[in-house]
Design a protein around this motif. Sequence first.
Motif, short mmCIF file in Angstrom:
data_model
loop_
_atom_site.label_atom_id
_atom_site.label_comp_id
_atom_site.label_asym_id
_atom_site.label_seq_id
_atom_site.Cartn_x
_atom_site.Cartn_y
_atom_site.Cartn_z
N LEU A 270 9.65 65.65 76.10
CA LEU A 270 8.85 65.72 76.25
C LEU A 270 8.43 67.01 77.68
O LEU A 270 7.48 67.52 77.40
N LYS A 271 9.56 66.64 78.55
CA LYS A 271 9.75 67.88 79.33
C LYS A 271 8.33 68.13 80.34
O LYS A 271 7.96 68.83 81.07
N LEU A 272 8.23 66.76 80.72
CA LEU A 272 7.26 67.10 82.04
C LEU A 272 7.76 67.23 82.95
O LEU A 272 8.37 67.04 83.07
N GLY A 273 6.65 68.04 83.41
CA GLY A 273 6.63 68.90 84.66
C GLY A 273 6.75 67.35 85.29
O GLY A 273 5.94 66.84 85.25
N VAL B 119 0.38 60.20 71.72
CA VAL B 119 0.51 62.28 71.10
C VAL B 119 0.52 63.32 71.93
O VAL B 119 1.28 63.85 71.89
N LEU B 120 -1.00 62.99 72.54
CA LEU B 120 -1.49 64.62 73.39
C LEU B 120 -0.45 64.41 74.20
O LEU B 120 0.09 65.84 74.80
N VAL B 126 3.70 70.96 75.43
CA VAL B 126 5.00 71.53 74.29
C VAL B 126 3.60 72.75 74.12
O VAL B 126 4.29 74.17 73.39
N PHE B 127 2.03 72.83 74.11
CA PHE B 127 1.42 73.94 73.38
C PHE B 127 0.29 73.85 74.80
O PHE B 127 -0.65 74.05 73.89
N PRO B 128 0.53 74.81 75.54
CA PRO B 128 -0.29 75.19 77.25
C PRO B 128 -1.22 75.88 76.58
O PRO B 128 -2.08 75.76 77.04
N PHE B 173 6.79 63.84 66.03
CA PHE B 173 6.75 65.22 65.41
C PHE B 173 5.38 66.26 65.49
O PHE B 173 5.58 67.16 65.40
N ALA B 174 4.48 65.08 66.51
CA ALA B 174 3.52 66.42 66.64
C ALA B 174 3.91 67.27 67.77
O ALA B 174 3.64 68.47 67.34
N ILE B 175 5.52 67.34 68.30
CA ILE B 175 5.78 68.92 69.40
C ILE B 175 6.95 69.30 68.15
O ILE B 175 7.19 70.32 68.81
N LYS B 176 6.62 69.75 67.52
CA LYS B 176 7.62 70.20 66.03
C LYS B 176 8.71 70.36 66.58
O LYS B 176 8.82 71.75 67.04
N PRO B 177 9.46 69.71 66.45
CA PRO B 177 11.02 69.84 67.04
C PRO B 177 11.83 70.42 65.85
O PRO B 177 11.53 70.64 65.03
#
Lengths: 369, 276
Positions: A270-273, B119-120, B126-128, B173-177
């Motif tokens: 998830l590439k968490l910082g 999920v969040l 990914v969608f900051p 799926f939610a991070i739309k890879p």
Amino acid sequence: MKQSITLGKVTKLMGLGFLSTIKDLFTGKLEKEDFKNFLRKVVVPIASILLFIGLWHMGSKTLYNIEADFRINKALEEQGQAAADAVAACIALGEDSSCKPNTLPSPAQVWESYRSLLRDHNIISADKAAFIEKTAALNEKRLAEGKDAITYTGRPSFVDQIFRSLKTVFAGFLLALFIAVPLGIFIGLSPTLKSAFNWFIQIFKPVSPVVWYLLVFMIVKTLLIDSNEDSSFTISFISVGLCSMWATLVNTAMGVSSVDKDYINVAKVLKLGNFQKIFKVVLPSSLPLIFTGLKITLSVAWMVLIAIELLAQSPGLGLFVWEEFQNGANDSNAKIIVAMFVIGIIGFLLDRLMLTIQNWVSFDKTDAI
Amino acid sequence: MSTIIEHKKTKVITDNGLFPSSEVMLDLKNLKKVYPTPKGDYVVLENLNLQIKKEEFVTIIGHSGCGKTTMLSMIAGLNPISGGHISVLGKHIKGPGPDRGVIFQAPSLMSWMTSLQNVLLGVNNVFPHATKAQRNDIAKYYLQKVGLEDAFNKKASELSQGMQQRVGIARAFAIKPKVLLLDEPFGMLDSLTRGELQDILIEIWNKEKITAVMITHDVDEAIFLADRVVMMTSGPKAKIGDVLNIDFERPRTRKAVLEHDDYYKYRKHLIDFLEH
Ligand SMILES: Nc1ncnc2c1ncn2[C@@H]1O[C@H](COP(=O)(O)OP(=O)(O)O)[C@@H](O)[C@H]1O
Ligand SMILES: [Mg+2]
């Protein structure tokens, strides 16, 4: 549903589950099979406490007699029958501390000392309140003139000493927390730091409280050389903190370095910082181990506190015990035993407090609401 | 026997990388993996070549210990590459990234978070630039898709294994890879739950058309889900042994697949390979 949560869960949370058994007894909810449980959890502990007090009573009586006989015989040998009779009479009267055997006090004497310490506390409190009232107007004036307020400098009561000790132990505990948890996290995250600190931890962990005190004393004394404030509190809480922080340091490092690899992989994918990785993944999953460490730290802090206060001459229960021992008054021994019980009970309560916080933190909030 | 020869032909084509490069999503070229062991280096994978097209669903089968997980974790960027390279849309990968979502065998949810928070965790990252409400909507949308509309605020630790894996699917799926990597995601579930989750997975996939690479040890699962089944040879030095095209139409139903004439032909092909 909601009502049963309040009492049942809170007592269970505090590890005092047996209280609900007692409640069931009075509300008639006790089943037959619960009776055995009741016996074991309530009757047996009470019986063992009574037995303990009984043995203590007989033991102190025996010790008293041994010492009384010794004194009478000594007077007989050295000064003859008349002197021996005088000593025996004096002992029987039991008021003069010069002839009274000085040995393990009986439960009744200890109870009496406890009550006299409380009376003493009430007197001192009243005295202090009166002093504050009397000086209130004067102090306001002094403060307005930019001078220091006059503070009460009378003798601290036993209860005051307890609170001083608690203050010292919490200051030491917080110091340990703020050093050991962050350091433990860094050590746990980095194998390099781990090998850098490992020798340090291994060597300093077993060092005795007395030596820590001396070390802190050497350093703080020099650092506060210009200040004319009493440094004994500073020295003792720092020593307590340094003595007790090791369990938290080791447990935090272990918890952080043994976070489930799957969690770390999730964080990577998830590439968490780093910040998110530490606060959302690493810390929550190592919380149970960190708390185990903190619990040990608090109980070690309380245990070494007494010795350190004594060395540092810092007001508190440790100093109280030491002064009573030096003073050798009529009821000094009984007061020391009172302090012993107070120390033990507070230690137990502190342990419970940590357990409660720990359970609460890892508690499922969804079913608590 | 003739069918096998026919399929061997398609294998030759894929191995030479003859897909037009504009169609290739994932390209594994001369991939090599060496694990150092006390007894010397252990070469798990060598000369492994595989191309996966955009919007393709590929399943991978092979004997236990042949290096499937190793290969997948290298694609995910979680395992260093010893030789050759892996590229996504023509760009060599360097470490993990949200262009490659992973669904692990164990659901690996943060047990102290709710399903929505889990999920969040990815969505927020990914969608900051999306608003909080938008991110919540994305997370809730995918949780709904996996049938968890009633469990947004349940702690992960309170969910059954199957429900946890549903959250795992929603999270991925939610991070739309661009590529979805799945390592035996249903291996720990009972067969009923497994069937349910296969349906859920393929339903979302039909809609999102994300390139998917899934390891499985279940031959029926491999056929039901895949456009192509990739068979790996046994290690050491495992590589792609054979590739089987599954030409069923989509969307598929389990019933239609089982009743199709080619189903047993495909199944026999895979089992023959595994028993060889
Ligand atoms: N970190 C590692 N170090 C050394 N050997 C490993 C490591 N991970 C896996 N292996 C070995 O590599 C081989 C392939 O493992 P893996 O990729 O997990 O197989 P599969 O997923 O196909 O069952 C196995 O023989 C395994 O023992
Ligand atoms: Mg595997």
